[in-house]
Every structure is written in structure tokens, then in C-alpha cells.
Design an enzyme around this catalytic site. Structure first.
Site, short mmCIF file in Angstrom:
data_model
loop_
_atom_site.label_atom_id
_atom_site.label_comp_id
_atom_site.label_asym_id
_atom_site.label_seq_id
_atom_site.Cartn_x
_atom_site.Cartn_y
_atom_site.Cartn_z
N SER A 255 0.78 -1.18 -0.05
CA SER A 255 -0.21 -0.16 0.04
C SER A 255 0.84 1.19 0.02
O SER A 255 2.08 1.33 0.50
CB SER A 255 -0.86 0.10 1.33
OG SER A 255 -0.26 0.15 2.42
N LYS A 256 0.32 2.39 -0.62
CA LYS A 256 1.00 3.53 -0.64
C LYS A 256 1.29 4.19 0.68
O LYS A 256 2.06 5.00 0.86
CB LYS A 256 0.44 4.56 -1.56
CG LYS A 256 -0.97 4.76 -1.27
CD LYS A 256 -1.44 5.61 -2.51
CE LYS A 256 -2.92 6.08 -2.26
NZ LYS A 256 -3.63 6.30 -3.19
N ARG A 257 0.56 3.80 1.66
CA ARG A 257 0.75 4.30 2.87
C ARG A 257 2.21 3.85 3.54
O ARG A 257 3.10 4.46 4.26
CB ARG A 257 -0.34 4.10 3.98
CG ARG A 257 -1.46 3.85 3.62
CD ARG A 257 -2.43 5.08 4.09
NE ARG A 257 -3.67 5.10 3.49
CZ ARG A 257 -3.88 6.12 2.45
NH1 ARG A 257 -2.96 6.87 2.17
NH2 ARG A 257 -5.04 6.25 1.86
N LYS A 258 2.57 2.70 3.36
CA LYS A 258 3.99 1.89 3.64
C LYS A 258 5.03 1.92 2.61
O LYS A 258 6.20 1.62 3.05
CB LYS A 258 3.54 0.63 4.18
CG LYS A 258 2.47 0.60 5.31
CD LYS A 258 2.61 -0.59 5.99
CE LYS A 258 1.51 -0.74 7.33
NZ LYS A 258 1.01 -1.66 7.49
N ASN A 259 4.81 2.25 1.29
CA ASN A 259 5.68 1.86 0.48
C ASN A 259 5.46 2.84 -0.93
O ASN A 259 4.13 2.98 -1.02
CB ASN A 259 5.60 0.47 -0.17
CG ASN A 259 6.87 -0.34 0.02
OD1 ASN A 259 7.91 0.22 0.02
ND2 ASN A 259 6.55 -1.50 0.35
#
Ligand code: GLU
Length: 493
Positions: A255-259
């Protein structure tokens, strides 16, 4: 395997930035197709009219090309089975929905949104999975006639067998069993007459001659509905392979929240397309031993979908960095390296807008280095706690700014100067602070300094994913909000 000529497709939905997961699916399809001398299609699945944009489609195509992919048929290259954009094929879907209705394999459902919401709530309350309860399936001919006469809006739903099992054969997972009564009576056509993914996808795969479907594992639960549609239409279904989804280091879905997830990010951050492809190709390797540097041709030669580990491929940025470094050091002579540097950022396309931003802000050309270095960096040096604290705002307000701006950047349908300016103005207004101070805070997070080239232009040019990394870093430096804080702040918007 059937003796038809192998034909595959990738079918991205143009609803945001080009995702690295699309590159991974494209790579697996490419290797399989090339290995068997088949043909490939790019189809744009833009049935979601609200979220799909042409800008997103253009970026997806550009990114796939940057990675080196080609296709035999597609919206940009044409072909005998077009159009290749689902939004241009509505009539085909209407005809097919009508055929299902005529054959008694689908039914009109007149339930309104309120009834469906109450039904779902009641099901969830009693611990049942939310699913259509078949009310309209039981309507008698008079009820139907009444709805027709009154022009009640309707959707078309798929009829599901009342008992028995569906067996989905997946080439890497074997047989997966589903109980028919547990499969939802899927909406195939919405009340606006447009198809859902399920109908459009099956009709197109058939009409476009697709023999093998390789797609993300999130579609496994849709496979019974798709197989049923093939059966109702009397068509041969394609061979199915559901690929494990890419994961964050903690094994959650990438997910873009983590990567970073956008292909545009990897391009801007200076990864080489061949390194990214190589990295994604490692997920389909027979053994983890031996040389890990491989060309796409090596991957095609060795490809066997059974080597794909079902455990979930972990997107390990350190590994990608290591591989990318090797490509830069070992895989090119100095001329090729120079070419790479130019295509990365020292070219007219990237430099022209930057030069325009800088022209009125320097006294000599050698000022450019200091002023513009943030355009050529991933993480910026100047983004330190000390620098962030120079902003004349309460730290709480500054944290709110970064959090709320990041949220709105993520949600924005388009990435252009007007949208960015609108988001920053809106945030200043909602936090009841002068735009001037919010801009200062954004300058430090974006450029590492309190003033620089015009901010809205700079943010636009850097792109959404680089901005996400910078804002996330600023948030980390000042302290991420607790869940409670985040919720309260978001209510301000
Ligand atoms: N449009 C779907 C997606 O973007 C494609 C799924 C499929 O390949 O069937 O995930």
C-alpha cells in the site's frame, strides 16, 4: 492446454497513478505469452465512470512503455478486436445482458439503495456475509409488469445455482471449491445501463479471443461468477492463474501508505526500468540461489508460473536498491551511463518547466544548483527537524497541515497545479491560518528551504509519489498523529 493460439491481456483500470502491481502482472503475462509465442492485448477497463480518467490511462500506457512492454492490440495501437476501452463498448454489453435476461440466466432487480442497505445491515448484525437476498428473483409476472409500467429503475443481476459447488481450476493453486449458495447474485448491469467489471470483463475476454488470464489474487472470489457467465453464454472459459499480491515488508497488501507504489515514483527516484523489471521477475524464479541479475529475455526463457511462490512476494526496497546499484555499476559503460542520466532528468522534458520556474529567481547560473537540487533528489537533505521548526506555526498546526494535505493529495482525481493550489487553500481555510504560513510549511517539506521556486509548480512537477514521501518524512520528523488525533483533524476538512 488447448491448442488455440495463446492470447493474453492486461486490463488495468485507469483510476489513479500507474501501480507497480500492474507492472508485476504485466511482466508475468509478458513472460508467459512470449514463452509460448502468443499475442497480447492491453485493454482499458474504465467501467467505473466516476473514478476513471484519460490522464490516468495515458500515464499507465507511458509507464508500461517506459518499462519496455509492448502489446499487439490496444487503444494506442489499434487492432481487429477494438475498441479497447470498455467505455466505448457499451452497446456490446447491453446486447449480452439482454441475452442473459432472454435466456433466463439473469434477472431485473428493482430494489432501491435504502432496501439494500437495510438488508446488508441486518445480515451483518446476524453474522451473515452481506449478499443479495433474491427478493426480485421471486417477483411474479404482475409485479414485473407493474415495475415496467412505472419505469422503476433496475439493475441486472446474475442468477446463481441454488445448490452445488463451483470448482475453479487455477494453474498454480489447483482446484478451489465454492458453494454456489455462498456466491452473490452479482450486479452485471447498473441502473444507468452501464456494465460492471464482471460482465464487461467476461464478454471482452471472449470476444477478444483471450485464452489465458493471469491476474491478481483479489479476483479469485469473482471467478465462479465469471465461469458461470461463460457457461451461460456457451463459451469456452480461459485458463485462469491468480497471482499472489505484492506485499509490504510486514506482509500486509502493498500500500502507498507504507511503500511507494506508483511506477512514476520509481522513474523519478532514479530506478532503472530494467532493474525494476528484474526485481519483479525474482518473484517467479525457480530457486533463490545463483545469479539474481537477469534480463527480461532470460525471464521469458525460464518462465514457469508454478515457480511463483504463493507466500506473497515481499516488496523489499533494500533489495531493489541493491539490484539497481548493480545495474548502474556493472551493466553499462560510461556512454550508456551518461545516456541514463540524461533520460532520467537531464532532458528537455524534465528541465524545461524547471528552467521556467528558476529564470526569474537567480542572479547567475551557478545559483541553480542550490535552488534546484530538490528536483533531483529522492529524500531531501534540507528536510530536518530543525528546518521544519523554523516555520512560524505551532507544531500541532504544522503536523495537521502535513497530514491533511497528504490525505487530500492521495484522494485527488487529477494531479495538476489548480488541484494542488485548491488543496492548499482549502487546508489553510479549514485550519484557519494564513495561506502564507501554510506555504512556508509546505516549502520546507517540499524543498528543504523556506523559499524557492514557485511552490505550486514545483509540487506539480515533482509528482504525487515523491510528494507523498516528503510529507511522510516531515510527519515522521514532527511526530505522527495518533489514531484519535488523525480522526479529529480529518473532521476539520
Ligand atoms: N480491471 C481489473 C484490475 O484493474 C482487471 C482484473 C482482471 O485482470 O480481470 O484489476
Amino acid at each position: 492446454m488447448s491448442d488455440r493460439m495463446i492470447k493474453t491481456r492486461i486490463a488495468p483500470s485507469p483510476t489513479g497513478d500507474p501501480h507497480v502491481g500492474t507492472a508485476y502482472i504485466a511482466l508475468m503475462n509478458h513472460c508467459f505469452t512470449k514463452k509460448h509465442g502468443g499475442k497480447s492485448i492491453l485493454r482499458i477497463e474504465d467501467t467505473d465512470q466516476v473514478r476513471s480518467t484519460r490522464a490516468s490511462e495515458d500515464m499507465i500506457i507511458k509507464s508500461l512503455r517506459w518499462l519496455g512492454f509492448e502489446w499487439d492490440e490496444g487503444p494506442d495501437v489499434g487492432g481487429p478486436n477494438g475498441p479497447y476501452r470498455q467505455s466505448e463498448r457499451s452497446e456490446i454489453y447491453t446486447e449480452h445482458a439482454q441475452k442473459l435476461l432472454d435466456d433466463g440466466n439473469a434477472f431485473k432487480c428493482y430494489c432501491d439503495a435504502e432496501r439494500l442497505t437495510n438488508m446488508r445491515k441486518a445480515q451483518m448484525k446476524s453474522g451473515m456475509p452481506p449478499r443479495y437476498d433474491g427478493t426480485c428473483l421471486r417477483l411474479n409476472p404482475e409485479d414485473h409488469a407493474k415495475h415496467e409500467a412505472e419505469n422503476t429503475p433496475f439493475v441486472v443481476r446474475l442468477k446463481i445455482p441454488v445448490e452445488g459447488k463451483c470448482i475453479v481450476h487455477d494453474t498454480i493453486r489447483g482446484d478451489i471449491e465454492f458453494e454456489w449458495p455462498e456466491v452473490d447474485m452479482q450486479v452485471l448491469m447498473k441502473s444507468d445501463g452501464l456494465p460492471t467489471y464482471h460482465l464487461a470483463n467476461v464478454v471482452d475476454d471472449h470476444l477478444m479471443g483471450i485464452t489465458h488470464v493471469m491476474r491478481g489474487e483479489e479476483w479469485i472470489s469473482s471467478a465462479p461468477k465469471h465461469l458461470l457467465l461463460y457457461q451461460y453464454f456457451g463459451w469456452e472459459a480461459p485458463v485462469l492463474t491468480h497471482l499472489p499480491l505484492l506485499r509490504n515488508l510486514d506482509k500486509s497488501k502493498l500500500s502507498k501508505r507504507k511503500n511507494p507504489t506508483s511506477i512514476l515514483y520509481f522513474e523519478r527516484a532514479g530506478y532503472l526500468p530494467e532493474a525494476l523489471i528484474n526485481f519483479l521477475g525474482l518473484f517467479a524464479r525457480a530457486s533463490s540461489e545463483g545469479e539474481e541479475m537477469m534480463t527480461i529475455d532470460d525471464m521469458v526463457k525460464d518462465f514457469d508460473a508454478n515457480n511463483i511462490s504463493l507466500g506473497g512476494p515481499v516488496f523489499d526496497m533494500d533489495k531493489l536498491d541493491w539490484l539497481n546499484g548493480r545495474y548502474l555499476r556493472e551493466n553499462m559503460d560510461s556512454e550508456e551511463f551518461l545516456d541514463k542520466v540524461k533520460t532520467w532528468a537531464l532532458n528537455d522534458e524534465y528541465l524545461k518547466p524547471i528552467a521556467q520556474m528558476a529564470q526569474t529567481r537567480i542572479t547567475k547560473l551557478s545559483d541553480l544548483g542550490d535552488l534546484l537540487s530538490f528536483f533531483f533528489m529522492n529524500r531531501i537533505e534540507g528536510q530536518t527537524q530543525e528546518n521544519l521548526r523554523q516555520v512560524k506555526l505551532e507544531e500541532l498546526t504544522q503536523r495537521q497541515i502535513y497530514h491533511l494535505v497528504l490525505m487530500q493529495f492521495d484522494a485527488a482525481a487529477v494531479w495538476d497545479k489548480e488541484t494542488i493550489e485548491g488543496i492548499l487553500r482549502n487546508t489553510a481555510e479549514k485550519l484557519d491560518i494564513k495561506l502564507k504560513f501554510l506555504i512556508q510549511a509546505m516549502y520546507v517539506a517540499t524543498t528543504g528551504s523556506m523559499q524557492s521556486v514557485p511552490l505550486f509548480d514545483a509540487i506539480t512537477h515533482l509528482g504525487r509519489d515523491i510528494m507523498r514521501q516528503r510529507l511522510r518524512h516531515a510527519i515522521e520528523l514532527l511526530g505522527a498523529p495518533t489514531k484519535k488525533e488523525a480522526k479529529a483533524w480529518e473532521e476539520l476538512l
